[in-house]
Design a protein around this motif. Sequence first.
Motif, PDB file in Angstrom:
ATOM      1  N   SER A   1       0.825  -1.199   0.000  1.00 16.55           N
ATOM      2  CA  SER A   1       0.000   0.000   0.000  1.00 16.55           C
ATOM      3  C   SER A   1       0.862   1.253   0.000  1.00 16.55           C
ATOM      4  N   TYR A   2       0.212   2.390  -0.154  1.00 17.93           N
ATOM      5  CA  TYR A   2       0.831   3.714  -0.150  1.00 17.93           C
ATOM      6  C   TYR A   2       2.045   3.802  -1.075  1.00 17.93           C
ATOM      7  N   PRO A   3       1.887   3.472  -2.348  1.00 15.83           N
ATOM      8  CA  PRO A   3       3.026   3.607  -3.258  1.00 15.83           C
ATOM      9  C   PRO A   3       3.317   5.071  -3.568  1.00 15.83           C
ATOM     10  N   ARG A   4       4.578   5.362  -3.838  1.00 15.20           N
ATOM     11  CA  ARG A   4       5.008   6.680  -4.294  1.00 15.20           C
ATOM     12  C   ARG A   4       5.926   6.480  -5.490  1.00 15.20           C
ATOM     13  N   VAL A   5       5.922   7.446  -6.416  1.00 10.82           N
ATOM     14  CA  VAL A   5       6.745   7.334  -7.613  1.00 10.82           C
ATOM     15  C   VAL A   5       7.511   8.628  -7.816  1.00 10.82           C
ATOM     16  N   VAL A   6       8.787   8.513  -8.229  1.00 13.10           N
ATOM     17  CA  VAL A   6       9.634   9.662  -8.506  1.00 13.10           C
ATOM     18  C   VAL A   6      10.378   9.406  -9.812  1.00 13.10           C
ATOM     19  N   SER A   7      10.908  10.475 -10.377  1.00 13.86           N
ATOM     20  CA  SER A   7      11.712  10.374 -11.593  1.00 13.86           C
ATOM     21  C   SER A   7      13.047  11.064 -11.371  1.00 13.86           C
ATOM     22  N   ASP A   8      14.122  10.493 -11.926  1.00 13.86           N
ATOM     23  CA  ASP A   8      15.431  11.156 -11.876  1.00 13.86           C
ATOM     24  C   ASP A   8      15.725  11.890 -13.178  1.00 13.86           C
ATOM     25  N   GLY A   9      14.682  12.082 -14.009  1.00 12.50           N
ATOM     26  CA  GLY A   9      14.838  12.737 -15.297  1.00 12.50           C
ATOM     27  C   GLY A   9      14.987  11.765 -16.450  1.00 12.50           C
ATOM     28  N   MET A  10      15.286  10.514 -16.112  1.00 12.10           N
ATOM     29  CA  MET A  10      15.415   9.472 -17.138  1.00 12.10           C
ATOM     30  C   MET A  10      14.514   8.278 -16.837  1.00 12.10           C
ATOM     31  N   ASP A  11      14.547   7.813 -15.590  1.00 14.29           N
ATOM     32  CA  ASP A  11      13.815   6.614 -15.202  1.00 14.29           C
ATOM     33  C   ASP A  11      12.840   6.925 -14.075  1.00 14.29           C
ATOM     34  N   PHE A  12      11.863   6.012 -13.901  1.00 12.00           N
ATOM     35  CA  PHE A  12      10.927   6.091 -12.797  1.00 12.00           C
ATOM     36  C   PHE A  12      11.320   5.081 -11.718  1.00 12.00           C
ATOM     37  N   PHE A  13      11.122   5.473 -10.458  1.00 13.90           N
ATOM     38  CA  PHE A  13      11.359   4.588  -9.331  1.00 13.90           C
ATOM     39  C   PHE A  13      10.136   4.636  -8.427  1.00 13.90           C
ATOM     40  N   ALA A  14       9.664   3.468  -8.027  1.00 17.70           N
ATOM     41  CA  ALA A  14       8.497   3.378  -7.153  1.00 17.70           C
ATOM     42  C   ALA A  14       8.898   2.809  -5.798  1.00 17.70           C
ATOM     43  N   PHE A  15       8.218   3.262  -4.749  1.00 20.11           N
ATOM     44  CA  PHE A  15       8.436   2.797  -3.387  1.00 20.11           C
ATOM     45  C   PHE A  15       7.076   2.569  -2.744  1.00 20.11           C
ATOM     46  N   TRP A  16       6.974   1.574  -1.882  1.00 23.95           N
ATOM     47  CA  TRP A  16       5.706   1.266  -1.255  1.00 23.95           C
ATOM     48  C   TRP A  16       5.948   0.543   0.065  1.00 23.95           C
ATOM     49  N   THR A  17       4.884   0.471   0.880  1.00 23.41           N
ATOM     50  CA  THR A  17       4.936  -0.279   2.131  1.00 23.41           C
ATOM     51  C   THR A  17       4.384  -1.673   1.888  1.00 23.41           C
ATOM     52  N   GLU A  18       5.154  -2.678   2.256  1.00 23.84           N
ATOM     53  CA  GLU A  18       4.765  -4.069   2.049  1.00 23.84           C
ATOM     54  C   GLU A  18       4.672  -4.764   3.407  1.00 23.84           C
ATOM     55  N   THR A  19       3.572  -5.491   3.621  1.00 19.95           N
ATOM     56  CA  THR A  19       3.335  -6.141   4.906  1.00 19.95           C
ATOM     57  C   THR A  19       3.193  -7.639   4.719  1.00 19.95           C
ATOM     58  N   MET A  20       4.006  -8.393   5.453  1.00 20.68           N
ATOM     59  CA  MET A  20       3.934  -9.848   5.417  1.00 20.68           C
ATOM     60  C   MET A  20       4.210 -10.384   6.815  1.00 20.68           C
ATOM     61  N   ASN A  21       3.338 -11.279   7.268  1.00 24.02           N
ATOM     62  CA  ASN A  21       3.465 -11.881   8.600  1.00 24.02           C
ATOM     63  C   ASN A  21       3.553 -10.823   9.696  1.00 24.02           C
TER      64      ASN A  21
ATOM     65  N   GLU B   1       4.823  -7.874   9.612  1.00 21.43           N
ATOM     66  CA  GLU B   1       5.967  -6.966   9.540  1.00 21.43           C
ATOM     67  C   GLU B   1       5.853  -6.068   8.314  1.00 21.43           C
ATOM     68  N   ALA B   2       6.006  -4.764   8.535  1.00 19.60           N
ATOM     69  CA  ALA B   2       5.920  -3.789   7.443  1.00 19.60           C
ATOM     70  C   ALA B   2       7.314  -3.314   7.065  1.00 19.60           C
ATOM     71  N   VAL B   3       7.627  -3.332   5.781  1.00 22.69           N
ATOM     72  CA  VAL B   3       8.910  -2.859   5.275  1.00 22.69           C
ATOM     73  C   VAL B   3       8.661  -1.987   4.055  1.00 22.69           C
ATOM     74  N   ILE B   4       9.649  -1.135   3.756  1.00 26.60           N
ATOM     75  CA  ILE B   4       9.587  -0.293   2.555  1.00 26.60           C
ATOM     76  C   ILE B   4      10.332  -1.015   1.437  1.00 26.60           C
ATOM     77  N   ARG B   5       9.655  -1.159   0.301  1.00 26.40           N
ATOM     78  CA  ARG B   5      10.260  -1.752  -0.884  1.00 26.40           C
ATOM     79  C   ARG B   5      10.423  -0.687  -1.958  1.00 26.40           C
ATOM     80  N   GLY B   6      11.360  -0.882  -2.870  1.00 30.04           N
ATOM     81  CA  GLY B   6      11.544   0.035  -3.993  1.00 30.04           C
ATOM     82  C   GLY B   6      12.047  -0.701  -5.203  1.00 30.04           C
ATOM     83  N   ARG B   7      11.703  -0.169  -6.392  1.00 31.45           N
ATOM     84  CA  ARG B   7      12.188  -0.765  -7.625  1.00 31.45           C
ATOM     85  C   ARG B   7      12.115   0.239  -8.755  1.00 31.45           C
ATOM     86  N   LYS B   8      12.939   0.008  -9.750  1.00 32.42           N
ATOM     87  CA  LYS B   8      12.904   0.796 -10.985  1.00 32.42           C
ATOM     88  C   LYS B   8      11.767   0.274 -11.856  1.00 32.42           C
ATOM     89  N   LEU B   9      10.999   1.191 -12.436  1.00 28.76           N
ATOM     90  CA  LEU B   9       9.881   0.777 -13.286  1.00 28.76           C
ATOM     91  C   LEU B   9      10.319   0.603 -14.731  1.00 28.76           C
TER      92      LEU B   9
END
Length: 325
Positions: free
Chosen positions: A295-315, A317-325
Amino acid sequence: YRQFVAGETTREMVLPTSPKDKIISRRSNDVQIAATGNHLLAAWQIAGTGYAHRGPIRTAESFDGGLTWRQSAPPTAGNHTDDQGFFDIDADNRGAFHIIWLDRAENSPGRRSAAKGLRYAMLSGSRWSQPQTIDAETCQCCWNRLSRNPQGELFALYRNARPRDMALAKFDGKAWNKLGIVDGFGWKVELCPHAGGGLAVDRGNTYAVTWTGLESSVGCHLTRKRNSETAWQKPTKFGNASARNGDIALSGAHIAVVWDEFEGNNRHAKWMRLNNSNTTALPAAQTLSSGAAASYPRVVSDGMDFFAFWTETMNGEAVIRGRKL
């Protein structure tokens, strides 16, 4: 708080919080951070005397790219313990920081308005400007967004009080000017939906991602306005009826949009990429994560690529994940 490069965690940054302060920032009322070169500014909210025990803004600065931090004076009075939250920060190319937040203004010493309003201040050098009011009455607890166009003009997206639609304001360098309603649903309620929006601006267009609870249109919507015109395009719905927490970023001729929605018993983060000249024919959504609730994804750009970050919950435990789109 972690610094990401190409979606990978490289190192942890520890902000200088005080042991006596209870930090109440959370998703939808996020800790915020912005950078201009190696100068970073972070802001968060602590407990106080406001509604639901909300309190004032706390800020910290780093002058070495986040290696070391020190607490700094916030943009509001140091003894102000009323509710100051739901802020966003922007940094310009002259080295100044800009922040917006919600609070109740002082009508006179010791007496505060019953209405929440949207405020603004600028940090230049080591000194904050006198706070300005962008809108004296807004929704009470929806997050706000700042965005700057290539010409350096600053815009703020926020939830209006009546109707509870999203509204836009523009800073002319001295004062803020309200530009009116963005999505035009005419949602007439007296409640706070805890849902802000996303904003992106280029030389020719302004793009907004918004959410409405209007019964006939519930969910997330994308809309666009040519900067030479005053009218907004009719909003285009995306995601299913449970879609919320949208965000948007620009990179060249492309837009990336992220949001979350229910699939089965869990919320999952979604995204789509589209050409910025066509915001009505939307592509199929893709999933940012699989398996865990996200949930609560956010997206940013460095002028060339997009990067997304979100909160992921499993068992549990909540952690922040990120990846290049």
